[in-house]
Design an enzyme around this catalytic site. Structure first.
Site, PDB file in Angstrom:
ATOM      1  N   TRP A  31     -10.862   3.931   0.618  1.00 35.65           N
ATOM      2  CA  TRP A  31     -10.188   2.632   0.643  1.00 35.65           C
ATOM      3  C   TRP A  31     -11.091   1.565   1.270  1.00 35.65           C
ATOM      4  O   TRP A  31     -11.037   0.402   0.875  1.00 35.65           O
ATOM      5  CB  TRP A  31      -8.861   2.738   1.401  1.00 35.65           C
ATOM      6  CG  TRP A  31      -7.766   3.352   0.583  1.00 35.65           C
ATOM      7  CD1 TRP A  31      -7.908   4.207  -0.467  1.00 35.65           C
ATOM      8  CD2 TRP A  31      -6.366   3.145   0.752  1.00 35.65           C
ATOM      9  NE1 TRP A  31      -6.675   4.549  -0.971  1.00 35.65           N
ATOM     10  CE2 TRP A  31      -5.711   3.928  -0.243  1.00 35.65           C
ATOM     11  CE3 TRP A  31      -5.599   2.406   1.644  1.00 35.65           C
ATOM     12  CZ2 TRP A  31      -4.317   3.958  -0.363  1.00 35.65           C
ATOM     13  CZ3 TRP A  31      -4.211   2.451   1.528  1.00 35.65           C
ATOM     14  CH2 TRP A  31      -3.581   3.207   0.536  1.00 35.65           C
ATOM     15  N   ASP A  67      -3.047   4.879   4.703  1.00 35.20           N
ATOM     16  CA  ASP A  67      -2.939   6.051   3.835  1.00 35.20           C
ATOM     17  C   ASP A  67      -2.718   7.286   4.699  1.00 35.20           C
ATOM     18  O   ASP A  67      -3.045   8.403   4.305  1.00 35.20           O
ATOM     19  CB  ASP A  67      -4.213   6.196   2.996  1.00 35.20           C
ATOM     20  CG  ASP A  67      -4.037   7.167   1.833  1.00 35.20           C
ATOM     21  OD1 ASP A  67      -2.891   7.334   1.381  1.00 35.20           O
ATOM     22  OD2 ASP A  67      -5.030   7.752   1.388  1.00 35.20           O
ATOM     23  N   LYS A 108       1.517   4.454   2.804  1.00 27.69           N
ATOM     24  CA  LYS A 108       2.009   5.639   2.094  1.00 27.69           C
ATOM     25  C   LYS A 108       3.356   6.056   2.672  1.00 27.69           C
ATOM     26  O   LYS A 108       3.569   6.023   3.890  1.00 27.69           O
ATOM     27  CB  LYS A 108       1.024   6.793   2.232  1.00 27.69           C
ATOM     28  CG  LYS A 108       1.503   8.101   1.620  1.00 27.69           C
ATOM     29  CD  LYS A 108       0.536   9.243   1.872  1.00 27.69           C
ATOM     30  CE  LYS A 108      -0.743   9.017   1.124  1.00 27.69           C
ATOM     31  NZ  LYS A 108      -1.600  10.220   1.029  1.00 27.69           N
TER      32      LYS A 108
END
Length: 237
Positions: free
Chosen positions: A94, A150, A190
Protein backbone atom coordinates in the site's frame (compact mmCIF):
# COMPACT_ATOMS: atom_id res chain seq x y z
CA UNK A 1 -2.34 -17.06 7.13
CA UNK A 2 -3.34 -13.95 5.20
CA UNK A 3 -3.15 -13.60 1.43
CA UNK A 4 -1.58 -10.15 1.40
CA UNK A 5 2.07 -11.04 1.89
CA UNK A 6 2.33 -10.41 5.63
CA UNK A 7 3.45 -14.02 5.93
CA UNK A 8 5.25 -15.10 2.82
CA UNK A 9 6.53 -18.42 1.49
CA UNK A 10 9.76 -17.78 -0.37
CA UNK A 11 9.87 -20.98 -2.40
CA UNK A 12 12.66 -23.44 -3.19
CA UNK A 13 16.20 -22.44 -4.22
CA UNK A 14 16.30 -20.76 -7.61
CA UNK A 15 17.17 -22.89 -10.59
CA UNK A 16 18.00 -22.03 -14.18
CA UNK A 17 14.93 -20.91 -16.08
CA UNK A 18 13.51 -23.43 -18.52
CA UNK A 19 10.36 -21.57 -19.44
CA UNK A 20 8.16 -18.59 -18.70
CA UNK A 21 6.26 -20.19 -15.81
CA UNK A 22 5.90 -23.20 -13.51
CA UNK A 23 4.37 -26.38 -14.88
CA UNK A 24 1.68 -28.15 -12.89
CA UNK A 25 4.11 -30.91 -11.96
CA UNK A 26 6.43 -28.33 -10.42
CA UNK A 27 3.53 -26.92 -8.38
CA UNK A 28 2.75 -30.37 -7.05
CA UNK A 29 6.36 -30.98 -6.04
CA UNK A 30 6.42 -27.69 -4.15
CA UNK A 31 3.13 -28.49 -2.47
CA UNK A 32 4.33 -31.90 -1.31
CA UNK A 33 7.33 -30.22 0.30
CA UNK A 34 5.03 -28.05 2.43
CA UNK A 35 4.69 -28.98 6.09
CA UNK A 36 0.91 -29.41 6.22
CA UNK A 37 -2.22 -29.42 4.11
CA UNK A 38 -3.01 -25.79 4.89
CA UNK A 39 0.40 -24.68 3.66
CA UNK A 40 0.03 -26.82 0.54
CA UNK A 41 -3.28 -25.17 -0.32
CA UNK A 42 -1.86 -21.70 0.29
CA UNK A 43 1.17 -22.35 -1.92
CA UNK A 44 -0.96 -23.74 -4.73
CA UNK A 45 -3.29 -20.76 -4.51
CA UNK A 46 -0.42 -18.30 -4.57
CA UNK A 47 1.19 -19.93 -7.60
CA UNK A 48 -2.05 -19.82 -9.61
CA UNK A 49 -3.28 -16.39 -8.43
CA UNK A 50 -3.29 -13.82 -11.29
CA UNK A 51 -2.87 -10.95 -8.82
CA UNK A 52 0.25 -12.59 -7.38
CA UNK A 53 1.66 -12.86 -10.89
CA UNK A 54 0.68 -9.28 -11.70
CA UNK A 55 2.31 -8.02 -8.50
CA UNK A 56 5.57 -9.71 -9.52
CA UNK A 57 5.34 -8.24 -13.01
CA UNK A 58 4.62 -4.70 -11.79
CA UNK A 59 7.04 -4.93 -8.87
CA UNK A 60 4.55 -4.61 -6.03
CA UNK A 61 5.52 -6.26 -2.78
CA UNK A 62 2.15 -7.97 -2.33
CA UNK A 63 -1.06 -8.68 -4.21
CA UNK A 64 -2.82 -6.54 -1.59
CA UNK A 65 -1.62 -3.50 -3.55
CA UNK A 66 -4.42 -4.13 -6.03
CA UNK A 67 -7.04 -4.01 -3.30
CA UNK A 68 -6.11 -0.39 -2.58
CA UNK A 69 -5.87 0.41 -6.30
CA UNK A 70 -9.37 -0.94 -6.89
CA UNK A 71 -10.81 0.78 -3.81
CA UNK A 72 -9.29 4.04 -5.03
CA UNK A 73 -10.70 3.58 -8.53
CA UNK A 74 -14.16 3.00 -7.08
CA UNK A 75 -14.18 5.76 -4.45
CA UNK A 76 -11.48 8.33 -5.29
CA UNK A 77 -9.93 7.66 -1.89
CA UNK A 78 -6.42 8.78 -2.86
CA UNK A 79 -7.46 11.76 -4.96
CA UNK A 80 -5.65 14.83 -3.69
CA UNK A 81 -4.02 12.97 -0.77
CA UNK A 82 -0.69 14.55 0.20
CA UNK A 83 0.08 13.19 3.67
CA UNK A 84 -0.85 9.58 4.34
CA UNK A 85 -0.52 7.22 7.30
CA UNK A 86 -0.66 3.50 6.57
CA UNK A 87 -1.40 1.34 9.63
CA UNK A 88 -0.37 -2.30 9.42
CA UNK A 89 1.68 -1.59 6.33
CA UNK A 90 3.87 -4.72 6.03
CA UNK A 91 5.19 -5.71 3.56
CA UNK A 92 4.71 -2.29 1.94
CA UNK A 93 2.37 -2.79 -1.02
CA UNK A 94 0.00 0.00 0.00
CA UNK A 95 2.95 2.32 0.58
CA UNK A 96 4.04 1.65 -3.00
CA UNK A 97 0.56 2.41 -4.36
CA UNK A 98 0.44 5.73 -2.53
CA UNK A 99 3.85 6.78 -3.81
CA UNK A 100 3.03 5.78 -7.39
CA UNK A 101 -0.22 7.76 -7.20
CA UNK A 102 1.47 10.98 -6.25
CA UNK A 103 1.35 11.08 -2.43
CA UNK A 104 4.18 13.39 -1.37
CA UNK A 105 4.49 12.21 2.25
CA UNK A 106 3.75 8.69 3.44
CA UNK A 107 4.40 7.12 6.85
CA UNK A 108 3.77 3.46 7.65
CA UNK A 109 3.87 1.40 10.81
CA UNK A 110 3.65 -2.32 11.54
CA UNK A 111 4.62 -4.75 14.28
CA UNK A 112 6.63 -6.56 11.60
CA UNK A 113 9.82 -5.23 10.06
CA UNK A 114 9.41 -3.69 6.60
CA UNK A 115 12.18 -3.40 4.05
CA UNK A 116 13.09 0.25 3.37
CA UNK A 117 11.17 1.95 0.57
CA UNK A 118 12.48 5.19 -0.98
CA UNK A 119 10.11 8.04 -0.24
CA UNK A 120 8.37 6.31 2.68
CA UNK A 121 8.94 6.83 6.40
CA UNK A 122 8.62 3.39 8.01
CA UNK A 123 8.38 2.55 11.70
CA UNK A 124 8.38 -0.88 13.30
CA UNK A 125 6.13 -0.40 16.27
CA UNK A 126 2.66 -0.43 17.82
CA UNK A 127 0.08 2.35 17.33
CA UNK A 128 -1.08 1.71 20.89
CA UNK A 129 2.29 3.02 22.11
CA UNK A 130 2.57 6.85 22.23
CA UNK A 131 6.31 6.73 21.56
CA UNK A 132 5.77 4.71 18.38
CA UNK A 133 3.00 7.04 17.22
CA UNK A 134 5.32 9.99 17.78
CA UNK A 135 8.02 8.33 15.66
CA UNK A 136 5.44 7.62 12.97
CA UNK A 137 4.21 11.21 12.76
CA UNK A 138 7.77 12.52 12.59
CA UNK A 139 7.74 11.31 8.99
CA UNK A 140 5.07 13.84 8.00
CA UNK A 141 5.27 17.62 7.71
CA UNK A 142 1.83 17.95 9.29
CA UNK A 143 -1.34 16.02 10.15
CA UNK A 144 -2.38 13.32 7.66
CA UNK A 145 -5.20 13.89 5.20
CA UNK A 146 -5.68 10.15 4.73
CA UNK A 147 -5.47 7.25 7.19
CA UNK A 148 -5.31 3.73 5.78
CA UNK A 149 -5.49 0.48 7.70
CA UNK A 150 -5.02 -3.03 6.33
CA UNK A 151 -4.54 -4.38 9.84
CA UNK A 152 -5.90 -7.87 10.49
CA UNK A 153 -5.36 -10.28 13.35
CA UNK A 154 -3.89 -13.71 12.59
CA UNK A 155 -6.86 -15.86 11.68
CA UNK A 156 -7.98 -18.68 13.96
CA UNK A 157 -10.37 -20.38 11.55
CA UNK A 158 -13.32 -19.42 13.77
CA UNK A 159 -15.26 -16.82 11.74
CA UNK A 160 -16.87 -15.00 14.66
CA UNK A 161 -13.60 -14.76 16.59
CA UNK A 162 -11.68 -13.55 13.54
CA UNK A 163 -14.37 -10.97 12.78
CA UNK A 164 -14.35 -9.60 16.33
CA UNK A 165 -10.56 -9.37 16.44
CA UNK A 166 -10.37 -7.57 13.12
CA UNK A 167 -13.24 -5.28 14.14
CA UNK A 168 -11.23 -4.27 17.21
CA UNK A 169 -8.28 -3.34 14.99
CA UNK A 170 -10.57 -1.35 12.68
CA UNK A 171 -11.90 0.55 15.69
CA UNK A 172 -8.33 1.26 16.79
CA UNK A 173 -7.60 2.64 13.32
CA UNK A 174 -10.69 4.85 13.52
CA UNK A 175 -9.58 6.12 16.91
CA UNK A 176 -6.22 7.04 15.36
CA UNK A 177 -7.98 8.88 12.53
CA UNK A 178 -10.22 10.76 14.96
CA UNK A 179 -7.13 11.97 16.81
CA UNK A 180 -4.87 12.97 13.92
CA UNK A 181 -6.79 13.34 10.64
CA UNK A 182 -7.23 16.83 9.21
CA UNK A 183 -10.72 18.21 8.61
CA UNK A 184 -11.90 17.06 5.20
CA UNK A 185 -9.60 14.04 5.27
CA UNK A 186 -10.42 10.43 4.35
CA UNK A 187 -10.24 7.04 6.06
CA UNK A 188 -10.17 3.41 4.89
CA UNK A 189 -9.95 0.26 6.98
CA UNK A 190 -10.26 -3.47 6.53
CA UNK A 191 -13.26 -5.06 8.24
CA UNK A 192 -14.65 -8.61 8.21
CA UNK A 193 -17.96 -10.36 7.64
CA UNK A 194 -20.89 -7.91 7.43
CA UNK A 195 -18.66 -4.84 7.54
CA UNK A 196 -18.08 -2.36 10.32
CA UNK A 197 -19.84 -3.06 13.60
CA UNK A 198 -22.99 -1.01 14.18
CA UNK A 199 -21.26 1.10 16.82
CA UNK A 200 -18.34 1.81 14.50
CA UNK A 201 -20.69 2.53 11.62
CA UNK A 202 -22.59 5.03 13.76
CA UNK A 203 -19.33 6.73 14.67
CA UNK A 204 -18.22 6.83 11.04
CA UNK A 205 -21.49 8.41 9.91
CA UNK A 206 -21.22 11.00 12.65
CA UNK A 207 -17.58 11.80 11.86
CA UNK A 208 -17.59 11.68 8.04
CA UNK A 209 -19.82 13.00 5.27
CA UNK A 210 -19.83 9.77 3.21
CA UNK A 211 -19.43 6.16 4.36
CA UNK A 212 -19.52 3.01 2.20
CA UNK A 213 -18.30 -0.58 2.11
CA UNK A 214 -16.25 -1.88 -0.82
CA UNK A 215 -15.36 -5.43 -1.83
CA UNK A 216 -12.54 -4.99 -4.39
CA UNK A 217 -12.13 -7.72 -7.04
CA UNK A 218 -8.60 -8.40 -5.72
CA UNK A 219 -10.14 -9.53 -2.44
CA UNK A 220 -10.69 -13.26 -2.95
CA UNK A 221 -14.30 -14.34 -3.30
CA UNK A 222 -13.98 -16.71 -0.36
CA UNK A 223 -12.42 -14.10 1.91
CA UNK A 224 -14.65 -12.42 4.50
CA UNK A 225 -12.82 -9.11 4.20
CA UNK A 226 -14.40 -5.84 3.14
CA UNK A 227 -13.08 -2.29 3.28
CA UNK A 228 -14.98 0.56 4.86
CA UNK A 229 -14.28 3.89 3.20
CA UNK A 230 -15.17 7.20 4.87
CA UNK A 231 -14.76 10.50 3.05
CA UNK A 232 -14.88 14.08 4.31
CA UNK A 233 -13.85 14.10 7.98
CA UNK A 234 -16.01 16.66 9.81
CA UNK A 235 -13.29 17.52 12.30
CA UNK A 236 -12.95 17.23 16.04
CA UNK A 237 -15.59 18.89 18.15
Amino acid sequence: MTDDGKRRWKGPPKEKKQGSGRRMSERKIIAYNAKDESSKRWIERQLSDPYVQLAKKENYRARAAYKLIEVDEKTGLLKGAKRVVDLGSAPGGWLQVCLRRGVSEIAGIDLLAIDPLPGAHIVQGDINEPEDVARLLEGLGGPPDLVLSDMAANTTGHKQTDSLRTAALAETALWFASEYLVTGGNFCSKVFQGGATQDMLNDLKRMFKTVKHVKPPASRAGSPELFVVALGFRGRS
